[in-house]
Design an enzyme around this catalytic site. Structure first.
Site, PDB file in Angstrom:
ATOM      1  N   CYS A 114       0.829  -1.210   0.000  1.00  0.00           N
ATOM      2  CA  CYS A 114       0.000   0.000   0.000  1.00  0.00           C
ATOM      3  C   CYS A 114       0.870   1.270   0.000  1.00  0.00           C
ATOM      4  O   CYS A 114       1.530   1.534  -0.996  1.00  0.00           O
ATOM      5  CB  CYS A 114      -0.998  -0.074   1.146  1.00  0.00           C
ATOM      6  SG  CYS A 114      -2.439   0.911   0.821  1.00  0.00           S
TER       7      CYS A 114
ATOM      8  N   HIS B  94      -3.473  -4.850   1.784  1.00  0.00           N
ATOM      9  CA  HIS B  94      -2.823  -5.130   3.076  1.00  0.00           C
ATOM     10  C   HIS B  94      -2.817  -6.626   3.367  1.00  0.00           C
ATOM     11  O   HIS B  94      -3.752  -7.126   4.007  1.00  0.00           O
ATOM     12  CB  HIS B  94      -3.580  -4.396   4.196  1.00  0.00           C
ATOM     13  CG  HIS B  94      -3.323  -2.933   4.252  1.00  0.00           C
ATOM     14  ND1 HIS B  94      -2.456  -2.355   5.156  1.00  0.00           N
ATOM     15  CD2 HIS B  94      -3.791  -1.924   3.496  1.00  0.00           C
ATOM     16  CE1 HIS B  94      -2.413  -1.053   4.968  1.00  0.00           C
ATOM     17  NE2 HIS B  94      -3.221  -0.748   3.966  1.00  0.00           N
TER      18      HIS B  94
ATOM     19  N   GLU C 272      -1.302  -8.254   5.495  1.00  0.00           N
ATOM     20  CA  GLU C 272      -1.065  -8.568   6.916  1.00  0.00           C
ATOM     21  C   GLU C 272      -2.366  -8.584   7.714  1.00  0.00           C
ATOM     22  O   GLU C 272      -2.359  -8.901   8.893  1.00  0.00           O
ATOM     23  CB  GLU C 272      -0.065  -7.566   7.512  1.00  0.00           C
ATOM     24  CG  GLU C 272      -0.590  -6.174   7.837  1.00  0.00           C
ATOM     25  CD  GLU C 272      -0.800  -5.267   6.614  1.00  0.00           C
ATOM     26  OE1 GLU C 272      -0.697  -5.769   5.466  1.00  0.00           O
ATOM     27  OE2 GLU C 272      -1.098  -4.081   6.810  1.00  0.00           O
TER      28      GLU C 272
HETATM   29  N1  GLN Z   1      -3.589   6.263   0.289  1.00  0.00           N
HETATM   30  C1  GLN Z   1      -2.492   6.127   1.176  1.00  0.00           C
HETATM   31  C2  GLN Z   1      -1.307   6.959   0.704  1.00  0.00           C
HETATM   32  O1  GLN Z   1      -1.336   7.547  -0.330  1.00  0.00           O
HETATM   33  C3  GLN Z   1      -2.052   4.695   1.327  1.00  0.00           C
HETATM   34  C4  GLN Z   1      -3.068   3.966   2.146  1.00  0.00           C
HETATM   35  C5  GLN Z   1      -2.550   2.745   2.824  1.00  0.00           C
HETATM   36  O2  GLN Z   1      -1.356   2.503   2.959  1.00  0.00           O
HETATM   37  N2  GLN Z   1      -3.468   1.984   3.332  1.00  0.00           N
HETATM   38  O3  GLN Z   1      -0.333   7.010   1.400  1.00  0.00           O
END
Ligand code: GLN
Length: 204
Positions: free
Chosen positions: A83, A177, A179
């Site tokens: 992410c 995610h 995890e």
């Molecule tokens: N949208 C977030 C960002 O740009 C990332 C979101 C996440 O890691 N769950 O940092």
């Protein structure tokens, strides 16, 4: 066990650190939270967790991680960005902002699923993990999307909007995610990458 003798660092500046450490430990590897660049010495792999990429990027800069992470990548140590961690690892980010580590040959679109879809879960097929025909429950939280992949990048998972998991050599990238669901197959896959590139060359 697959992870025996392997140490995986989790960049512990902000975000979902504890959950990754628990997954690593449940795969039989040792997980350590990394708060300073010196902590990277001797890790067999590193996870950059989800969180807020602008915040993590600022802290990466402030604590002197940018060069340390680049040199870790240059040494061939596997790095897994989930992410926000994917955003930090991508070489190109649409609507670019702040410090990025810029290692993996992909272009990422931040918050690609739109504001109204803050988070959602979806069963996806992930190629290359153990028992790959069994769907993986992926949790997306204000997730980015991989919108372009370089020639050598392997796509591992897609949803209808585009690519959500990919591998560029020793860089592993997930928009979701892994995890958060208790399914350890993606962590096992990464620990296996770390085991195979173990510098000591010892089969563990
Ligand atoms: N949208 C977030 C960002 O740009 C990332 C979101 C996440 O890691 N769950 O940092």
């Amino acid at each position: 066990m697959a992870g025996n003798g392997i140490t995986i660092g989790v960049l512990a500046l902000q975000g979902a650190v504890r959950e990754h450490l628990e997954m690593i430990e449940s795969c039989g590897a040792r997980g350590i939270g990394i708060k300073r660049p010196s902590g990277l010495n001797g890790v067999n792999g590193l996870i950059i967790p989800g969180g807020e990429s602008t915040t993590i990027g600022k802290l990466v800069d402030k604590y002197g991680f940018t060069d340390a992470l680049r040199s870790l990548g240059a040494q061939g140590v596997p790095i897994f960005g989930t992410c926000a961690g994917l955003i930090l690892l991508a070489r190109r980010v649409k609507g670019r902002h702040g410090t990025l580590v810029e290692l993996a040959d992909v272009t990422v679109n931040r918050n690609a699923f739109g504001r109204q879809v803050d988070s959602f879960e979806q069963d996806i097929e992930v190629l290359g993990i153990e028992d790959e025909d069994r769907p993986f429950r992926a949790v997306f939280i204000r997730a980015p999307l991989i919108v372009e992949t370089g020639e050598l990048v392997e796509v591992m998972a897609r949803v209808s909007q585009g690519v959500v998991m990919a591998r560029d050599g020793h860089f592993l990238l997930a928009a979701f995610h892994p995890e958060l669901t208790g399914d350890v197959r993606i962590h096992r896959y990464f620990i296996d990458m770390a085991r195979k590139t173990d510098k000591s060359g010892v089969e563990v």
